[in-house]
Each structure stands twice: as C-alpha cells, then as structure tokens.
Design an enzyme around this catalytic site. Structure first.
Site, short mmCIF file in Angstrom:
data_model
loop_
_atom_site.label_atom_id
_atom_site.label_comp_id
_atom_site.label_asym_id
_atom_site.label_seq_id
_atom_site.Cartn_x
_atom_site.Cartn_y
_atom_site.Cartn_z
N ILE A 671 -0.64 -14.83 4.25
CA ILE A 671 0.67 -14.36 4.82
C ILE A 671 0.34 -12.80 5.53
O ILE A 671 1.05 -12.35 6.32
CB ILE A 671 1.80 -14.37 4.23
CG1 ILE A 671 1.89 -13.66 3.07
CG2 ILE A 671 2.14 -15.70 3.82
CD1 ILE A 671 3.11 -13.41 2.18
N VAL A 679 -2.92 -11.02 1.35
CA VAL A 679 -1.74 -11.31 0.68
C VAL A 679 -1.42 -12.85 1.05
O VAL A 679 -1.32 -13.08 2.12
CB VAL A 679 -0.53 -10.46 1.05
CG1 VAL A 679 0.85 -10.90 0.18
CG2 VAL A 679 -0.91 -8.79 0.73
N LYS A 693 -1.49 -10.45 -4.19
CA LYS A 693 -2.38 -9.42 -3.39
C LYS A 693 -3.62 -9.23 -3.80
O LYS A 693 -3.88 -9.05 -5.06
CB LYS A 693 -1.84 -7.94 -3.51
CG LYS A 693 -2.29 -7.05 -2.67
CD LYS A 693 -1.62 -5.71 -2.83
CE LYS A 693 -2.19 -4.50 -1.88
NZ LYS A 693 -1.17 -3.26 -2.22
N ASP A 808 3.25 7.12 0.65
CA ASP A 808 3.08 6.22 1.72
C ASP A 808 4.45 5.48 1.79
O ASP A 808 4.34 4.38 2.23
CB ASP A 808 1.94 5.06 1.74
CG ASP A 808 1.37 4.63 2.91
OD1 ASP A 808 1.78 5.25 3.86
OD2 ASP A 808 1.09 3.55 3.05
#
Length: 987
Positions: A671, A679, A693, A808
């Site tokens: 996806i 992922v 992941k 982030d």
C-alpha cells in the site's frame, strides 16, 4: 521451633507479651502482602518488563523485586521506577503500608490524580512520581512532615501548588515540582524557609515576578533551576552566598540588569545557563568560574570584551554566546585544555582570528561563528578535526585558502563559509565527506573546477557555490547525489554541457545555473524530475529547442532568458506567467505569445513531431527501467523473507504469529513505498487489519545491506539505525493519539514493524489529494484532528519517561482511523532526550522541507520547540487547505512566510482560510491559524510548549466561541502581524 509455646502450663507476663507481638507482626506482614497484591492488580496489565513476576501469593513481600523491608520485615521501600507501567495508582491502598518510607515510581506512564489518601503516608521520607501523566491538583502535603525528598516534575498537574504546606516540611532537602502547568503565581516565599535544600527544580512552573531576596540564605543549595518561567527583574544580589552551587539554570525568563557584584564567588559552578533573557553588561564577573563545564549566555544583551581568563578554563566543554553585543577577540587559548565540544558565538561584533586549538583533544563537534567580523583564515589545525560536524563561519571577513582536509572531514554535516573572501579551490578531498548534507560557499572568490569527487559525498542535500569564480564543466556524475534538493551554481563561469545525470536527482527542488557559460541542449529528461519547482538557466549559451517535457513540471519559476534557444516555445508554457522566461532568445517563435515571431507551419510540425518522438523514446526507456527495477525489487523482497532465523519481540498482547505476517508480505498487499522501505496492509486470521513496515537497511553508498552489515556501518558512524530508533521510541509509548506498535520481527536480512492499520490514510491525503467536494474534511473533523494530534505530541514531549522529539512532524505522518481520530506516526527520525537534561540537540538536519524549524539551519541546539514549529505548519494546512510549499508563494517561500507577507500587506486574515470551509465557521479556522502563527515564531523560546498548544486549541473549540466575532482592529491582528514582523526581521 523458636516461637513454639508450651500451653499446658500457665503463661507468665513476658511470654504472653512475646506471643502477642508475634501475632501482631504476622498480621501486619499479611496486611503488607495484601496491599502489594492490590497494587500489582492495578498495574500488571501494562507490565511488559515483568516487574511483578516475583510478586506471588504465599511468598514473603521482602522477596518481591523492587520491594525492600526493614529489620522487622515490614515493607519500607517500593522501587518501581522506569518499569514502563501505566494505569491508575491506588494511593488509598499504598498508604496502608504503615512502615513505608520510600515510594519511587518515576519515569513510567502512570495516570489519574493524587488523592487525599496520600496524607496517610505519614512516615514517607522520599516520594518520587516524576515523569508520569498524573493530572489534577496536588493535595495538601502538610502531614508528610518527615519528607526530605519530593519529586513531582514532568506530569500534568494544574491549579495552585500547595506552597503553604511546605512550611511543615522542614526536613525537605530535595524539591522538584517543575514541568507542570500550575496556575501562574509569584515565587513561593515558603521555599526560603527550607534551610536544608540542596536541590530546587522549579523549571516551567508558571512562576512570575522577581526572584526574592533571601534565596541566598539557602546555603546548602547545590542545584538551582528556575528556567522557563515568567521571572523578571535582576538576579538577586544575595545569590552570591550560594557558594556550593554546581548548577544554576535561569534560561527562558525575562530577567534583566547586570550580574550582581560578587557573582564570581560562585566558583564551584560547573553548569550555568542564563540564555534567552535580557541580561546586560559585561562578563567580567564570570572570569572566576575556573571549574565551569558548560556556559550558556546566548540571546541576551551582553556587551564588552570576553575576559581573557575564559581561555584558561580547563574544564570548559560548551560555550554559547550567540545573539549578544560582544566585541573584541575570542581568547586564543579557549578550548585548548579540555575535551571541548562546541562554540556558538554567532551574531555578535567579535573580531580577530579564530582560536586555533579548540579541537586540540579531538572532541569538538561544532564551530558556529556566523555574522561577526572575524579576520584571518581557518587554522590548519581544524583540517584534522575528525569529530567536527558543523563548521559555520559565514558573513565575516575571513580570507585565504581553506585547508584541504576541511573538505573531507569524515563526520562533517554542514560547511558554511558563505560571504567571506576565501579563495582557492575545493579539493578532491570533498569526496571523503560522506556525512555532508549542506555545502554553502556563496559570495567568495573560490575558483577552479568543482571536482567530480563531489558526487561521492552522497549525503549532500544542498549545494550553493553561487557568486564565485568556478570554471570548467559541471561534474557529469552529479546525478550520483540522490538526496540533492537544491543546486545553486549561478554567477560563475561554468562551461560545457548540462549533465544528463541531473535527471537522476529525483528529490531536487531547485536548479539555478544562471550567469554562466553552459552550452549545448537542455536535457529533455529534466521534465521527469517529480519535485522540481524552480529552474533558472538564464544568461548562458544554451542552444536547440526547449524540450516539450518541461511542460510536465509544475514550476513556480522558469527562466530560460538570454540564451541561444531556437524553435517553438511549447504551447503549454506559452502563458502569461512565463512571459519573461524566454526573453533574449532571438531564434524562438510562438503561436500565441506576443513579442515573439510566429512559427512557420513546417517548422511547427517538425517541432511537434520531434517533441513527440523524443517524449515517446523517453517514456519507453523509463518504462523499461521501471519494469527492470520492479522485478529486481520483487526478487529481493522474496529472497529477504526466506530466512529461517526470525525473531519476534512483542510490545502488546498478540493474536497472530510471525508466520502469519510473513506469509502476507507480498506484492498485492503493498500500500505504500518510501525511501526507507515498503508498507503492506495485511489481514490476519482473526480479521484484524495490520500495517507492516518493511525497513530496508541502506549503506552509505545507497545499497541495501543485511542487518549485520548495517550494525557494523552504524557502529563506525555512531548513528542509530532508523529501525532501532523507531522500535526504541514506539515500544514504550501508550497513548490514544500515537500509533500502536504491536511487535517487531527481525532477521539478518529484514526488519519488520507491525502497527495498527489506519484505514483513512494520512491527513496529507485527506487535505491535498481528495478530488470530490464531498471527500474534503469538514471543519469539525479538522478541529478534532488538530486537537488529537496536539495531545499526541504533548504526550511525547511531557508524558514519556524521557521527552521524545519527533523531528519529522508533518501532515503525512498524522494518520487517521475509521473515525478520523488522529495518530502520530513514523518515528524513524525521533530522538529521545537524555535523562540528564541540559540542552537537547540533534546534530543532523532532518525533517521535511516546509516543516523544518529555522534553527535547524542555524544551530544544532534543537529541542521540543522544533516539533512545535512543524505542528504550527500543520495547523496552517488545516486552516488554509494549502500545502507547506506552493508555487503561488514564490521562490524559496513557504506557507509561514506567505501568511506573514499577506498580513504585513494588510490582507484580511479571513481571506487566507480554505474556501471550502463555510462562512459561519471561518472565524474558528482563523483561531487555529493564529495558533499556527504563534507556534512558528522564529525564536524557539517564543513558541509555546505542546501542553500550552493543547490548551489553546481546546479554548478555540467552536462550541465555546459560537457568539464571538473577529474584530480586525481589536489588537489581536496587530499581535499576529507583530509576530510575523519578528519572524521576517530575524536572521
């Protein structure tokens, strides 16, 4: 048996007393056991570290892990700190332990309130529940008269702290209640009566007013921390009596005036931080600080010369003096004696040469001397300073050649020599700078070729060598710099063709080659650069036609003027916005731009055919490459999952096995793809949806390597792998607004993280990629997302055992569940702040363009306030519906500067709100936009904490302000514009 009694005879009085004591002790011990079992029952659901494994009925409490008994075998101490526990703490139960003297539960994730039952723990001498998530008010503490050690810092307490109750705690020697959201109050005078205090931590307690006289009477004080409050006035003169002080922290207040006379008496000081105040005067009083290790005085108004005695400080490791008015030279011996780490002296009026011996012991990491008047050159000694990560000396009067070894320092991240008078060449050693991310050499006199070895510095993100005297060809292999984001080569004398390999820099955003002598054709492959936003090739010798592929780009700037280009200007580029982009190219023609000659039909047809054939060939080549690499990747994926040595580490109760996960890692479940891995969405046998992941291990040269190779690479570089960083961060976190990590699965070849699956994707997707009007987020949903995400970040900063800086924060890292509730995700760049406090820093520029706080580019002193800045950008996205970087903002502009520039021109802030938000709700969007402006203040100290941000967002809830209207002249607009003016005027 010792206690056996002969009951066939009449017992005398001493024997009866002995029997009674036996049954009394046995009864009390039994009570202690029951209390501890109730405590276990309350907390064992979160016991991932098996803290309660030895706590069993029938066993003696004195044999339980974390339990210590007195000589009579009654529970005297509970030590369960840093056990990753969560849940409500039952104080009513704990205080039934009649002999309890020490309760230590710090650095967990405990919640709830402290009930009045705490007053029953009358024998407590030590209480530590610091760094948890307790809420509510702190109850009266007067009954704990034997207390000598109290730690409540790092929770979520509110209301007034019961300062009055301290009068009854005369034995208190350690008082730490900082990092809470208590109501604003003056400095508590009750503290001045605690004559035994040696540690006082009141940082971020909402204290206001002056620090009172009388503080100097606490002569046992060794550690005094009053930072992050609203304290004003001068440092009290009697502080000079605290001659045992080894740490004094006063930063982030509004203190003014000079250091009191005799301040130098604090000669035992090791750590002194008075940064971000309004202190003034000279530094003469500090010349006696012979033992000082860290001296932080930045962002004040100090003036005068730096005392020569600073050069004799033999223990000095860190010195921060930036943003003052200091003059004269730096002492030339500074940093010569100790394991000196960094100097921050930017934005002063300092003169003279750079001290030559600061890296004498090979430990220095940063030289930051921007915006001064330093002269001379860079001392040769720094060419061997392999520990150096940042060298920033821009905007001085430095000259001469740069020592060759500087270019190839193995750990350097940022070289900034801009706006000086340096000359000579960039040497081939630059190929050894494997960690270099930013190279800024603009506005100097550098000459010669830009060496092709620069392509070996594969971490480079930004290159700016503009306004120099470089010549020769641009390195043909520059495309090896896969992370390159910006390339500024303008105003030199580069010649030769443009490198075709530039098309391999898939992340590049800006290319500026203006004002050179570059010739040949413009590579058609530039049109396939997915991130290219600005292309300036003006004033060169370029020839041939303008590639039609440039039409594929969404450029905020296109300038091809003053070249030798010929043929048709592609119709899709023939618009008003690009009117000046093609000037001074006599051979160009256009069918629809005035001032250009009309193209003949034959040349028009030939041009179209040529463009079509070129585009077709390029597309076929790209398609073949895509198929080749996809097949190669699939083979690698399949090979990586054939290992037999899998290890699973669970962090929550699992309803699946690693075999189930591994079977479902296949192409049809993919996806998402990213720079660090893929992922997958998998559905296990129980019907549970999971996101897996798969993190690749990447070597310095960009190749995938196995886990053991990565370990060796990271050991050499001193960095934590992304996989380990994410696991270390997420495994200890429990919060409704932070994505759940179920387990990790590892082998020598692969690293897997198994998360909860969030079906509604990311906030970025919902804000910026939805096509129908019905798919856009309504305002109520946006508000709830803002509040939930803020609470998640608040937890990371204030609710974990140690603060977690995400580094982030962006809308694509805020995921949405089936009810659009947000989760903070992707902790690959996270940094857990060390428990020893101090100034937290991150030595590498990380994050995403448009969200990065300005201090990343200025100093490595990065902390939680950098996350606050990034979250402020997210709030602006929610309110305006715009991306952080848009073409309409202009070159090198982001959403923050766009909003501020509009406000500065007097624009109505309502006009900036997303047009899809109904008029009746736009006023509430403005409130969120204002909070975003506060969060993105240029100076980190002016930004609120995430805890304050949560409160502001809660106060901006539409239901609470349904009758309030925005008044444009009520002062609030002026306040926001003022913040923007500060932002624009700051460096």
């Amino acid at each position: 048996m010792f206690w056996r009694v002969n009951i066939s005879r009449k017992l005398n009085c001493p024997e009866i007393l002995l029997v009674c004591l036996f049954f009394l002790f046995t009864s009390i011990q039994s009570d202690d056991l029951q209390v501890l079992m109730k405590l276990k029952e309350s907390l064992e659901q979160s016991d991932t570290n098996n803290a309660f494994e030895s706590w069993k009925l029938g066993a003696s409490p004195c044999n339980f892990s974390g339990i210590f008994c007195n000589a009579n075998r009654f529970v005297m101490e509970i030590e369960l700190s840093q056990k990753n526990l969560d849940g409500n703490l039952p104080f009513d139960t704990i205080c039934q332990l009649q002999s309890l003297e020490k309760l230590s539960l710090g650095n967990n994730s405990l919640t709830g309130i402290i009930t009045d039952d705490l007053k029953n723990c009358t024998k407590l001498q030590s209480l530590d529940i610091s760094n948890n998530s307790f809420e509510g008010t702190v109850p009266e503490l007067s009954s704990l008269s034997e207390l000598n050690y109290l730690r409540l810092e790092g929770n979520r307490f509110t209301g007034q702290f019961p300062w009055k109750s301290l009068e009854n705690l005369s034995s208190l020697a350690y008082l730490s209640v900082g990092d809470n959201q208590f109501d604003i109050s003056p400095f508590p005078l009750e503290v001045l009566k605690l004559k035994k205090l040696y540690r006082l931590y009141l940082t971020k307690c909402n204290l206001e007013g002056r620090i009172p006289l009388g503080l100097g009477d606490l002569t046992e004080m060794k550690n005094l921390e009053l930072s992050g409050n609203h304290l004003t006035g001068e440092i009290p003169e009697d502080i000079v009596k605290l001659t045992k002080l080894w740490q004094l922290q006063l930063y982030d207040n509004s203190l003014n005036g000079k250091f009191p006379v005799g301040f130098g008496n604090l000669s035992e000081l090791l750590y002194f931080d008075a940064s971000n105040n309004s202190l003034e005067g000279d530094l003469i009083e500090l010349k006696s600080f012979k033992k000082i290790v860290s001296l932080q005085l930045f962002e004040n108004k100090f003036s005068g010369n730096i005392p020569e005695e600073f050069g004799d400080f033999k223990n000095l490791v860190g010195l921060s003096l930036y943003k003052n008015k200091l003059t004269g030279p730096l002492p030339q011996n500074i940093g010569s004696w100790s394991d000196f780490d960094f100097i921050e002296a930017s934005e002063n009026l300092l003169t003279g040469p750079i001290p030559p011996n600061m890296c004498k012991n090979g430990k220095m990491t940063a030289i930051l001397m921007v915006n001064n008047k330093f002269t001379g050159g860079i001392p040769d000694s720094y060419a061997a300073c392999s520990s150096l990560t940042r060298l920033r000396v821009s905007n001085n009067s430095l000259s001469g050649s740069v020592p060759a070894g500087i270019w190839g320092l193995p750990n350097v991240d940022f070289i900034d020599l801009a706006m000086n008078q340096f000359e000579g060449a960039v040497t081939t050693e630059i190929g050894d700078a494997k960690t270099l991310t930013q190279l800024r050499l603009q506005n100097n006199r550098f000459s010669g070729n830009l060496p092709s070895e620069i392509s070996k510095a594969t971490s480079l993100v930004s290159i700016d060598v503009s306004f120099n005297q470089f010549s020769g060809e641009i390195p043909m292999n520059i495309g090896d710099l896969k992370k390159l984001n910006s390339l500024y080569l303008q105003e030199n004398t580069f010649s030769g063709n443009m490198p075709d390999s530039l098309a391999e820099c898939k992340l590049i955003n800006i290319i500026n080659l203006a004002g050179n002598s570059v010739s040949g054709r413009i590579p058609a492959s530039l049109g396939f650069l997915p991130s290219l936003n600005s292309l300036n090739l003006s004033t060169n010798q370029l020839s041939g036609q303008i590639p039609a592929t440039l039409s594929y780009l969404q450029l905020s700037l296109l300038d091809l003027s003053n070249n030798k280009l010929t043929g048709l200007i592609p119709p899709s580029l023939s618009n008003q916005a690009n009117n000046g982009s093609f000037m001074d190219n006599p051979g160009l023609c256009s069918q629809n731009i005035r001032y250009y000659q009309k193209c003949s039909s034959s040349s028009h047809i030939r041009t179209l055919i040529s463009c079509f054939l070129t585009g077709t060939i390029v597309l076929l080549v790209l398609l073949a490459c895509f198929i080749f690499f996809k097949k190669k990747q699939d083979k690698q994926e399949k090979a990586s999952f054939r290992s037999d040595s899998w290890q699973i580490k669970s962090f929550r109760r699992l309803s699946f096995s690693e075999e189930e996960i591994l079977k479902l890692i296949k192409q049809e479940n993919l996806i998402g793809e990213g720079g660090s891995g893929n992922v997958y969405r998998v559905v296990v046998g129980t019907g549970t949806e999971l996101a897996v992941k798969h993190i690749w291990n990447i070597s310095a040269d960009g190749r995938k390597v196995n886990r053991s190779s990565t370990a060796m690479l990271m050991k050499r570089s001193g960095n934590l792998p992304e996989f380990d960083a994410e696991v270390a961060t997420l495994s200890s976190i429990r919060h409704v607004n932070v994505v759940k990590l179920y387990c990790s699965v590892t082998s020598e070849d692969s690293n897997l993280l198994v998360y909860e699956y969030l079906p509604n994707g990311s906030l970025w997707d919902r804000l910026h990629t939805c096509d129908g009007e019905n798919e856009k987020l309504d305002w109520e949903t946006r508000y709830e997302i803002a509040l939930g995400a803020a609470k998640g970040l608040d937890y990371l900063h204030h609710g974990c055992d140690r603060p977690v800086i995400h580094r982030d924060v962006k809308s694509s890292n805020i995921l949405l569940d089936e009810f659009f509730k947000p989760r903070i995700a992707d902790f690959g760049l996270a940094k857990i702040v060390q428990s020893n406090g101090g100034n937290h820093s991150a030595h590498v520029i990380t994050g995403t363009h448009g969200y990065i706080a300005p201090e990343y580019a200025y100093t490595y002193k990065v902390n939680e306030k950098s996350d606050v800045y990034s979250f402020g950008v997210v709030l602006m996205e929610l309110a305006t519906g715009k991306k952080p970087i848009e073409a309409e903002f202009g070159e090198n502009k982001d959403i923050v500067s766009w909003v501020c520039s509009l406000l500065g021109r007097g624009e109505d802030i309502l006009n900036m709100v997303d047009s899809s938000i109904p008029e009746v709700l736009k006023e509430y969007a403005v409130k969120l936009l204002r909070i975003g402006l506060i969060c993105t203040a240029r100076l980190p100290a002016l930004r609120p904490s995430m805890r304050t941000v949560v409160q502001m967002i809660e106060d901006a809830e539409p239901s609470k302000f349904i009758n309030i209207t925005i008044r444009k002249d009520d002062g609030s607009d002026k306040e926001v514009v003022g913040s923007c003016e500060k932002l624009k005027s700051s460096p």
